[in-house]
Enzyme design. Sequence first.
Site, short mmCIF file in Angstrom:
data_model
loop_
_atom_site.label_atom_id
_atom_site.label_comp_id
_atom_site.label_asym_id
_atom_site.label_seq_id
_atom_site.Cartn_x
_atom_site.Cartn_y
_atom_site.Cartn_z
N TYR A 1 0.85 -1.20 0.00
CA TYR A 1 0.00 0.00 0.00
C TYR A 1 0.88 1.24 0.00
CZ TYR A 1 -5.01 -0.52 0.16
OH TYR A 1 -6.32 -0.70 -0.20
N ASP B 1 -6.62 13.69 -25.05
CA ASP B 1 -6.58 12.28 -24.67
C ASP B 1 -5.89 11.57 -25.83
OD1 ASP B 1 -6.99 9.59 -24.31
OD2 ASP B 1 -9.12 9.76 -23.77
#
Length: 397
Positions: A45, A204
Amino acid sequence: MESRVFQMIEKEKDRQERNIELIASENFVSENVLRAMGSCLTNKYSEGYPAVREDGCGRKGRYYGGCQFIDEIEEYCCTKWREVFNTDYHVNVQPHCGSQANMAAYLSVLEPGDTILAMSLNNGGHLTHGSPVNFSGRLFDMKFYDVDKNGYIDYDDIGNKIREFKPALVLAGASAYSREIEFDRIRDMIDNSDLNKKPYFMVDMAHIAGLVAAGYHQTPFGKADIITTTTHKTLRGPRGGMIFCTKELAGKVDGAIFPGTQGGPLEHVIAAKAVAAEEACTPEFKEYIGDVVKNCKAMCDEFIRLGYEVVTGGTDNHLFLLDFSNTHPKISGKAVQDELDKHYITLNKNCVPNEKRSPVQTSGVRIGTAAETTKRKTAEDFVMIARKIDSIISNMA
Ligand code: DSN
């Protein structure tokens, strides 16, 4: 005990090896990319960002201990991607996918309800560029520009709609457009518009990112404020996303990814993105993209010679669209996709400009050459594949 899943994975591996893969958004990654993705990094994590960012931008610090090697990998990944695109833009390599990258990009500079001007979905745009069934269409006031009668982006329409709708953001980028996108022209339109508040310019480049990296497409760097991409299409990396932005927007973009829209980053995928960036810096990658473009043109030309209608009459990039509306009016894109599947050829149905059928049927198919070029297919091979597809379609008529 061996999991049953590995038998299933083997079947998919065989399929990928056996079939001719023409889906324009797919590719085959290297063993090293796979190795990084399958590594122990998936155990960690690491919400937050490296404490020291090598470009000096963005939010600092992780919310978990033990992140020293994760930091090293993530910063290396950022450095290598800037090298790939020869840019000093800030980059965030944490987006889990292209949709997440787009969502965070919008939310970094817009409020819900703001107006976005994007390419119309039926004419080549993308789900996350304002589809009413997607978060983008639900959260924002979407306006669309179109293609002209020849299937090219209608730049005059963009200019008119900037004046008419005063968008907060203009978006360029497509998932089914075979021609070069003139980013400089759109930048000029925004700069020369008489709006008090100039819209942000977002690109994009998911489909064409490999071509941009290799110099086969005009670059959006230096023109767009924010650039999103996926890493698994022509960039030939792991499934994932990235956001580049000007340094002024770095804090907003980083905050929009974490804590704005994502939690813990996928560090095994970030490591694989770094491996893909190393590969994209090589002369071999440049040569590969050159072959993708050459092969695409060869295949497209063969379809035209065989009497097919190609949207815009050709291609400048890694894909093109066959439009059956006039040449094979009884055949849908879906029927062609299904029939080719039976012959181990994989592609996808696609809407064509002025589409009369529904998006689940369509009147066209999209064909791309990135994946099979990775399998070292040559222009001659692609010509033969075009002939094979033609003979299968002819038997359907
Ligand atoms: N679904 C991808 C494509 O096929 O173009 C875009 O996200």
